[in-house]
Design an enzyme around this catalytic site. Structure first.
Site, PDB file in Angstrom:
ATOM      1  N   VAL A 276      82.299  29.943  -6.366  1.00  0.00           N
ATOM      2  CA  VAL A 276      81.818  29.928  -4.970  1.00  0.00           C
ATOM      3  C   VAL A 276      80.289  30.006  -4.881  1.00  0.00           C
ATOM      4  O   VAL A 276      79.717  29.813  -3.814  1.00  0.00           O
ATOM      5  CB  VAL A 276      82.512  31.051  -4.147  1.00  0.00           C
ATOM      6  CG1 VAL A 276      81.887  32.417  -4.441  1.00  0.00           C
ATOM      7  CG2 VAL A 276      82.494  30.767  -2.661  1.00  0.00           C
TER       8      VAL A 276
ATOM      9  N   ASN B 117      85.428  36.694   0.944  1.00  0.00           N
ATOM     10  CA  ASN B 117      85.867  37.906   0.235  1.00  0.00           C
ATOM     11  C   ASN B 117      85.380  37.979  -1.211  1.00  0.00           C
ATOM     12  O   ASN B 117      85.245  39.074  -1.762  1.00  0.00           O
ATOM     13  CB  ASN B 117      87.412  37.953   0.270  1.00  0.00           C
ATOM     14  CG  ASN B 117      87.985  38.912  -0.743  1.00  0.00           C
ATOM     15  OD1 ASN B 117      87.948  40.132  -0.562  1.00  0.00           O
ATOM     16  ND2 ASN B 117      88.513  38.372  -1.852  1.00  0.00           N
TER      17      ASN B 117
ATOM     18  N   SER C 263      81.243  46.380   1.764  1.00  0.00           N
ATOM     19  CA  SER C 263      81.588  47.556   0.948  1.00  0.00           C
ATOM     20  C   SER C 263      80.834  48.763   1.484  1.00  0.00           C
ATOM     21  O   SER C 263      79.737  48.619   2.053  1.00  0.00           O
ATOM     22  CB  SER C 263      81.179  47.326  -0.509  1.00  0.00           C
ATOM     23  OG  SER C 263      81.301  48.537  -1.235  1.00  0.00           O
TER      24      SER C 263
ATOM     25  N   TYR D 185      74.019  45.373  -6.269  1.00  0.00           N
ATOM     26  CA  TYR D 185      75.284  45.166  -5.553  1.00  0.00           C
ATOM     27  C   TYR D 185      75.212  45.840  -4.176  1.00  0.00           C
ATOM     28  O   TYR D 185      75.610  45.260  -3.166  1.00  0.00           O
ATOM     29  CB  TYR D 185      76.433  45.724  -6.402  1.00  0.00           C
ATOM     30  CG  TYR D 185      77.805  45.667  -5.767  1.00  0.00           C
ATOM     31  CD1 TYR D 185      78.372  44.463  -5.399  1.00  0.00           C
ATOM     32  CD2 TYR D 185      78.534  46.838  -5.553  1.00  0.00           C
ATOM     33  CE1 TYR D 185      79.637  44.410  -4.820  1.00  0.00           C
ATOM     34  CE2 TYR D 185      79.798  46.803  -4.998  1.00  0.00           C
ATOM     35  CZ  TYR D 185      80.344  45.591  -4.628  1.00  0.00           C
ATOM     36  OH  TYR D 185      81.602  45.553  -4.056  1.00  0.00           O
TER      37      TYR D 185
ATOM     38  N   LYS E 103      75.355  43.951  -0.416  1.00  0.00           N
ATOM     39  CA  LYS E 103      76.307  44.267   0.654  1.00  0.00           C
ATOM     40  C   LYS E 103      75.580  44.756   1.910  1.00  0.00           C
ATOM     41  O   LYS E 103      76.041  44.515   3.038  1.00  0.00           O
ATOM     42  CB  LYS E 103      77.329  45.302   0.170  1.00  0.00           C
ATOM     43  CG  LYS E 103      78.269  44.798  -0.931  1.00  0.00           C
ATOM     44  CD  LYS E 103      79.177  43.649  -0.474  1.00  0.00           C
ATOM     45  CE  LYS E 103      80.300  43.392  -1.472  1.00  0.00           C
ATOM     46  NZ  LYS E 103      81.187  42.276  -1.088  1.00  0.00           N
TER      47      LYS E 103
HETATM   48  P1  NDP Z   1      88.837  41.596  -7.688  1.00  0.00           P
HETATM   49  O1  NDP Z   1      87.979  41.581  -8.894  1.00  0.00           O
HETATM   50  O2  NDP Z   1      90.257  41.948  -7.819  1.00  0.00           O
HETATM   51  O3  NDP Z   1      88.713  40.205  -6.931  1.00  0.00           O
HETATM   52  C1  NDP Z   1      87.469  39.565  -6.780  1.00  0.00           C
HETATM   53  C2  NDP Z   1      87.710  38.117  -6.448  1.00  0.00           C
HETATM   54  O4  NDP Z   1      86.426  37.474  -6.285  1.00  0.00           O
HETATM   55  C3  NDP Z   1      88.458  37.412  -7.560  1.00  0.00           C
HETATM   56  O5  NDP Z   1      89.421  36.550  -7.009  1.00  0.00           O
HETATM   57  C4  NDP Z   1      87.347  36.607  -8.259  1.00  0.00           C
HETATM   58  O6  NDP Z   1      87.866  35.409  -8.775  1.00  0.00           O
HETATM   59  C5  NDP Z   1      86.424  36.301  -7.069  1.00  0.00           C
HETATM   60  N1  NDP Z   1      85.088  35.937  -7.512  1.00  0.00           N
HETATM   61  C6  NDP Z   1      84.124  36.735  -8.044  1.00  0.00           C
HETATM   62  N2  NDP Z   1      83.040  36.003  -8.353  1.00  0.00           N
HETATM   63  C7  NDP Z   1      83.333  34.711  -8.026  1.00  0.00           C
HETATM   64  C8  NDP Z   1      82.637  33.485  -8.120  1.00  0.00           C
HETATM   65  N3  NDP Z   1      81.394  33.398  -8.625  1.00  0.00           N
HETATM   66  N4  NDP Z   1      83.244  32.359  -7.684  1.00  0.00           N
HETATM   67  C9  NDP Z   1      84.491  32.410  -7.191  1.00  0.00           C
HETATM   68  N5  NDP Z   1      85.211  33.547  -7.059  1.00  0.00           N
HETATM   69  C10 NDP Z   1      84.636  34.670  -7.484  1.00  0.00           C
HETATM   70  O7  NDP Z   1      88.110  42.598  -6.674  1.00  0.00           O
HETATM   71  P2  NDP Z   1      88.431  42.993  -5.155  1.00  0.00           P
HETATM   72  O8  NDP Z   1      89.653  42.340  -4.670  1.00  0.00           O
HETATM   73  O9  NDP Z   1      88.330  44.439  -5.083  1.00  0.00           O
HETATM   74  O10 NDP Z   1      87.151  42.371  -4.442  1.00  0.00           O
HETATM   75  C11 NDP Z   1      87.213  41.670  -3.217  1.00  0.00           C
HETATM   76  C12 NDP Z   1      86.036  42.059  -2.356  1.00  0.00           C
HETATM   77  O11 NDP Z   1      86.145  43.434  -2.011  1.00  0.00           O
HETATM   78  C13 NDP Z   1      84.674  41.893  -3.032  1.00  0.00           C
HETATM   79  O12 NDP Z   1      83.761  41.311  -2.123  1.00  0.00           O
HETATM   80  C14 NDP Z   1      84.263  43.319  -3.348  1.00  0.00           C
HETATM   81  O13 NDP Z   1      82.862  43.450  -3.379  1.00  0.00           O
HETATM   82  C15 NDP Z   1      84.894  44.053  -2.195  1.00  0.00           C
HETATM   83  N6  NDP Z   1      85.080  45.492  -2.411  1.00  0.00           N
HETATM   84  C16 NDP Z   1      85.957  45.963  -3.357  1.00  0.00           C
HETATM   85  C17 NDP Z   1      86.108  47.326  -3.551  1.00  0.00           C
HETATM   86  C18 NDP Z   1      87.043  47.909  -4.552  1.00  0.00           C
HETATM   87  O14 NDP Z   1      86.997  49.135  -4.802  1.00  0.00           O
HETATM   88  N7  NDP Z   1      87.929  47.137  -5.153  1.00  0.00           N
HETATM   89  C19 NDP Z   1      85.342  48.289  -2.745  1.00  0.00           C
HETATM   90  C20 NDP Z   1      84.490  47.698  -1.763  1.00  0.00           C
HETATM   91  C21 NDP Z   1      84.373  46.354  -1.616  1.00  0.00           C
HETATM   92  P3  NDP Z   1      87.601  34.838 -10.251  1.00  0.00           P
HETATM   93  O15 NDP Z   1      87.372  35.989 -11.172  1.00  0.00           O
HETATM   94  O16 NDP Z   1      88.861  34.068 -10.522  1.00  0.00           O
HETATM   95  O17 NDP Z   1      86.411  33.944 -10.095  1.00  0.00           O
END
Ligand code: NDP
Length: 279
Positions: A67, A93, A148, A162, A166
């Site tokens: 992305v 997201n 976040s 990070y 955010k």
């Molecule tokens: P995960 O690591 O489980 O999911 C993150 C997702 O983002 C994955 O699907 C990953 O896909 C995708 N992603 C990351 N970088 C890229 C990239 N360069 N291009 C395309 N896709 C990308 O984490 P979460 O579900 O927890 O994260 C989702 C959101 O929630 C994020 O924005 C995170 O900052 C936020 N968040 C999460 C918290 C937590 O404690 N879990 C707390 C606060 C906020 P892939 O690796 O396949 O590219």
């Protein structure tokens, strides 16, 4: 009739965690979904999850893409329009706390880490918003950003960049909301606290370390007063609420915090001072 029937949603970062959960809930509630991420294996797992729950292949558009790249963003928009004919909801997201290659934290983190962190967590949101904008104006649609609690006002010394990304995203949510509401497009965001996803694994933690990390925080009331780690659905349900104009139409440019109370606790209030004084 399901509440998102006939609506088309792009959910970035839906190969895992919160995005995967949101994709499932949107699809179960009638939406066409574009699911995406870089990891094709995990993305296929998301699709399997949807199909197993009874969703038709016709309602799922799978795009393996980074992305942060212009080509990846264009592919998301183009294939969504080709398959579903429009865009009603954009969920920005995708995100990650990028680990510095030298394993340093705080002010020692490199400028490369800064750029990568900003591109992933902030710049990609600006670019996806710009690219989806004409289509969202046409549909009078919605944007939901996933921020976040690291945005502050508390400090975030371990992952400085990070937190900065955010914080910038929160201001972008407010400003883009006011810019776009004149065209009938709503922008809002959700700010999760700790949620059990692939997030800390992506930072390089093993599953043992992740369990220790979550267990410690859940068992310390000064970290999470609710005493539990959030689950992806806890956040996905808020994303759907903010994307549902019938339920949240008057909320514009706001962030809903879902953190089990974490950000309400100051160190000084975290302890039972009455029992300390009487001991
Ligand atoms: P995960 O690591 O489980 O999911 C993150 C997702 O983002 C994955 O699907 C990953 O896909 C995708 N992603 C990351 N970088 C890229 C990239 N360069 N291009 C395309 N896709 C990308 O984490 P979460 O579900 O927890 O994260 C989702 C959101 O929630 C994020 O924005 C995170 O900052 C936020 N968040 C999460 C918290 C937590 O404690 N879990 C707390 C606060 C906020 P892939 O690796 O396949 O590219």
């Amino acid at each position: 009739m399901p509440r998102f029937s006939g609506k088309t949603v792009i959910i970035t970062g839906s190969s895992n965690g919160i995005g995967r959960s949101a994709a499932l809930l949107f699809a179960q509630d009638g939406a066409n979904v574009t699911i995406t991420g870089r990891n094709s294996e995990r993305l296929v797992e998301t699709r399997q999850l949807l199909l197993k729950s009874g969703i038709s292949e016709n309602n799922v558009n799978l795009v393996v893409a980074d992305v942060t790249t212009s080509e990846g963003q264009d592919e998301l928009i183009k294939t969504t329009l080709n398959k579903f004919g429009g865009i009603d909801i954009l969920v920005n997201n995708a995100g990650a706390a990028i680990t510095d290659p030298n394993r340093v934290t705080g002010t020692d983190q490199s400028i490369e880490t800064y750029h990568k962190t900003m591109q992933t967590n902030f710049q990609s949101v600006i670019q996806m918003t710009q690219k989806a904008k004409p289509h969202l104006i046409a549909s009078k649609g919605e944007i939901v950003n996933v921020s976040s609690i690291v945005a502050g006002p508390q400090a975030q010394p371990m992952s400085i960049y990070y937190g900065i990304a955010k914080a910038a995203l929160n201001q972008y949510t407010r400003s883009s909301a006011i810019d776009l509401i004149q065209h009938g497009v709503r922008v809002n965001s959700v700010s999760p606290g700790l949620v059990s996803t692939g997030f800390v694994g992506a930072m390089g933690m093993t599953s043992d370390m992740s369990n220790k990390f979550y267990g410690f925080h859940a068992s310390h009331k000064e970290c999470i007063p609710a005493g539990v780690i959030g689950q992806p659905e806890d956040i996905a349900n808020i994303i759907l609420f903010l994307a549902d104009r019938k339920l949240s139409s008057y909320i514009v440019g706001r962030t809903i915090v879902a953190d089990g109370g974490s950000t309400l606790v100051m160190g000084m209030q975290a302890h039972n001072i009455a029992s300390i004084l009487s001991s």
